[in-house]
Design an enzyme around this catalytic site. Sequence first.
Site, short mmCIF file in Angstrom:
data_model
loop_
_atom_site.label_atom_id
_atom_site.label_comp_id
_atom_site.label_asym_id
_atom_site.label_seq_id
_atom_site.Cartn_x
_atom_site.Cartn_y
_atom_site.Cartn_z
N SER A 20 2.14 1.76 -3.65
CA SER A 20 0.85 1.65 -4.09
C SER A 20 0.74 1.42 -5.53
O SER A 20 1.83 1.63 -6.47
CB SER A 20 0.41 3.12 -3.94
OG SER A 20 -1.19 3.27 -4.25
N ASP A 21 -0.18 0.53 -5.83
CA ASP A 21 -0.45 0.45 -7.35
C ASP A 21 -1.79 0.32 -7.74
O ASP A 21 -2.68 -0.07 -6.93
CB ASP A 21 0.05 -1.17 -7.51
CG ASP A 21 0.05 -1.53 -8.95
OD1 ASP A 21 1.14 -0.88 -9.85
OD2 ASP A 21 -0.73 -2.44 -9.58
N GLN A 22 -2.29 0.74 -9.04
CA GLN A 22 -3.50 0.63 -9.34
C GLN A 22 -3.82 0.24 -10.67
O GLN A 22 -3.01 0.28 -11.77
CB GLN A 22 -3.91 2.26 -9.37
CG GLN A 22 -5.42 2.60 -9.78
CD GLN A 22 -5.94 3.95 -9.84
OE1 GLN A 22 -5.29 4.45 -10.58
NE2 GLN A 22 -6.71 4.40 -8.83
#
Length: 197
Positions: free
Chosen positions: A68-70
Amino acid sequence: MKIIVLASTSPYRMQLMRQLGLPFHVAAPQYQEQIDQEIAPELLVKHQAAGKAKSLAQKYPDALIIGSDQVFVDASGRVLGKPDSLEGAVRQLRGMAGKSHTFYTGLSVYDSNRDETLTGFATYRVTLRALTEQEIRCYLQRENPLDCAGSFKVEGLGIALMQRLEGDDYTTLIGLPLIKLVDFLGHFGVRVLGDQA
């Protein structure tokens, strides 16, 4: 059931994963994040989420690996990462106060045995209240959110900075869109509710 690995050291993502009640391992991804202002944020977070998941394939050759990346995109369209310092956080919050901004969270589930990947993204829009310099500094002193894109933790005291939150899945804002993750895991035969394939 296949081993599930969360490719993250984020305590916030680990806490979200625990909500699903599935056994999982945690490992630091072997991936270098890069923010490129020239790449559309939805493409950037999908690419980086997939990179994080695939970076652990050799260590976990028969697993479902979750990456996951934000990124945080301010009202002017600029991608912001984590602040570099307390003063950087002050500058970020000062510039964001009284405006609406968008979090983009990329999600990837990689089946390392079948070399199959599902990747997507979700967004969440936040509007901050008008804030005084004193309120900004008080918040930063009390919460110290230097490990968060946008310089606040909405799951903590950062909620006091908010005027409005808009989106389909609040966990997107925290860094791991669980509604999308449940769908992706289902594709690979993992049922959060019910029998495990």
